[in-house]
Design a protein around this motif. Sequence first.
Motif, PDB file in Angstrom:
ATOM      1  N   ASP A  11      -4.110  -3.490   6.891  1.00 59.54           N
ATOM      2  CA  ASP A  11      -3.764  -2.814   5.645  1.00 59.54           C
ATOM      3  C   ASP A  11      -4.949  -1.948   5.193  1.00 59.54           C
ATOM      4  O   ASP A  11      -6.039  -2.001   5.746  1.00 59.54           O
ATOM      5  CB  ASP A  11      -3.413  -3.860   4.578  1.00 59.54           C
ATOM      6  CG  ASP A  11      -2.576  -3.286   3.450  1.00 59.54           C
ATOM      7  OD1 ASP A  11      -2.329  -2.068   3.455  1.00 59.54           O
ATOM      8  OD2 ASP A  11      -2.173  -4.054   2.556  1.00 59.54           O
ATOM      9  N   ALA A  12      -4.720  -1.147   4.163  1.00 62.29           N
ATOM     10  CA  ALA A  12      -5.782  -0.283   3.631  1.00 62.29           C
ATOM     11  C   ALA A  12      -6.912  -1.129   3.048  1.00 62.29           C
ATOM     12  O   ALA A  12      -6.701  -2.255   2.578  1.00 62.29           O
ATOM     13  CB  ALA A  12      -5.211   0.645   2.566  1.00 62.29           C
TER      14      ALA A  12
ATOM     15  N   THR B  23       0.818  -1.212   0.000  1.00 60.55           N
ATOM     16  CA  THR B  23       0.000   0.000   0.000  1.00 60.55           C
ATOM     17  C   THR B  23       0.851   1.259   0.000  1.00 60.55           C
ATOM     18  O   THR B  23       0.589   2.199  -0.762  1.00 60.55           O
ATOM     19  CB  THR B  23      -0.943  -0.002   1.220  1.00 60.55           C
ATOM     20  OG1 THR B  23      -1.825  -1.123   1.123  1.00 60.55           O
ATOM     21  CG2 THR B  23      -1.750   1.278   1.282  1.00 60.55           C
TER      22      THR B  23
END
Length: 430
Positions: free
Chosen positions: A296-297, A84
């Motif tokens: 995470d995103a 990311t």
Amino acid sequence: MNKIEERLAEEKKRIDSITAPEDLEMRLRKALDKAPSRSKRRVPPIWKAAAAVLLFIVILSFNFPAFAYYGKQLLGFDGLISGTLQELNDQGKGQSIEKRMTLQGGTVLTIDGLMADANQVILFYTLSNPQGVSEADATGIFSPAKITGFLTDSFVEAGASLMNDEHTEIKGTFTFEPVSPFAKKLTLHFRQQPSFGTVKDSELTFAYDPNKAMQTEVKQRIRKTLEVDKGTITFQTITATPTMTMIKGTLNIDNFDRIRNSLDGIELIANGQPVDQVGSGRQSSYGGMKFDIRYDALPQDLKSLKLVIKEFVGYRKLDLKLPLPSPADQPVFLEDKELWIKKVSPTSRGIEITIATEEDVMLDGVSIQANGENIPLNTTLNQHDTKLPDGTILKERTLLFDASVQPEQLIIKGMHYMKPYNINIKIPVD
């Protein structure tokens, strides 16, 4: 730029200066709550219309500098970031800083830039010296503590660095708590300690533009409390930004610290797929313990989101009395868990019993019976991982008892372990 464009620029700056970010920090909200209420000053409709027309004209002026692309790719950090963060850097989401300072020993510190959002600030830096730098320089001559500014006191959370082949340059990153959306300048506080006994507290101030911070994509209240074996866990909020997704909550659990990585069994599922967990943390607070879990995103086309408490620390009462000695090559079953009693030895320190269990098992209320006397566990020694022939990882350690005679029984009252829960919490994404 002609006079009309200058006036438009000035008006644009004025409008920007009175537009508060949507996401205010908690400390500012508390301060506002305490302030006496005031009546709103009504803006005449004609001025609202004028402002709207002016903004429309500015938007149509494609050559207007205030609408130029702000981002700049931070170069030379490919070996430190991936996934990311690498994608965000490739898109030019970083803010360029390029602020330099010469440290003790002649090494030059450069704050290359940063990425900022409501979850964290990632600082990108370079240490360079033609005479050479060492790996110790990354923590010795440059050891950050926090970033301060207006309504900002953000402490360092993590760091990583990478040296070039010539040993003349170190590229690195440090992650800090998020900064205030109202800060215009930030000050980095760090310590220089190039040699023993020569500590120097230093700081470096640089300009910061909160308008360039990446916007929050999802911010939802969860407010879900679950009962577990030894207390409760409350999930309060989820904040998803371009760099990461953070779940925050509180814990009131007696045995939370008895199992390592107790939060690892909590999954975030987006569009039916698990989001990688990248870390977690906790800190004591009044009335309990605060925690955060970092993922995470989230995917761009988010359609569904849920938390799955797949497993979490639990407790099981056992009340077992195991005869000693026990066959070292055969496990004792603690219901669905296994215990190996590998060796019982009298030593100068007392009776030592070497055992092995699955990694998530911590025994409770352990004692031995010798000559009719119940002797409690004194301490645990030499914990390390070992592997069975089938590849199973076990946690091996030695139990020490203050006794000198051969025990007849090993007594176990209970065990802490990672217990399956499989509870789903749906999070609205509309």
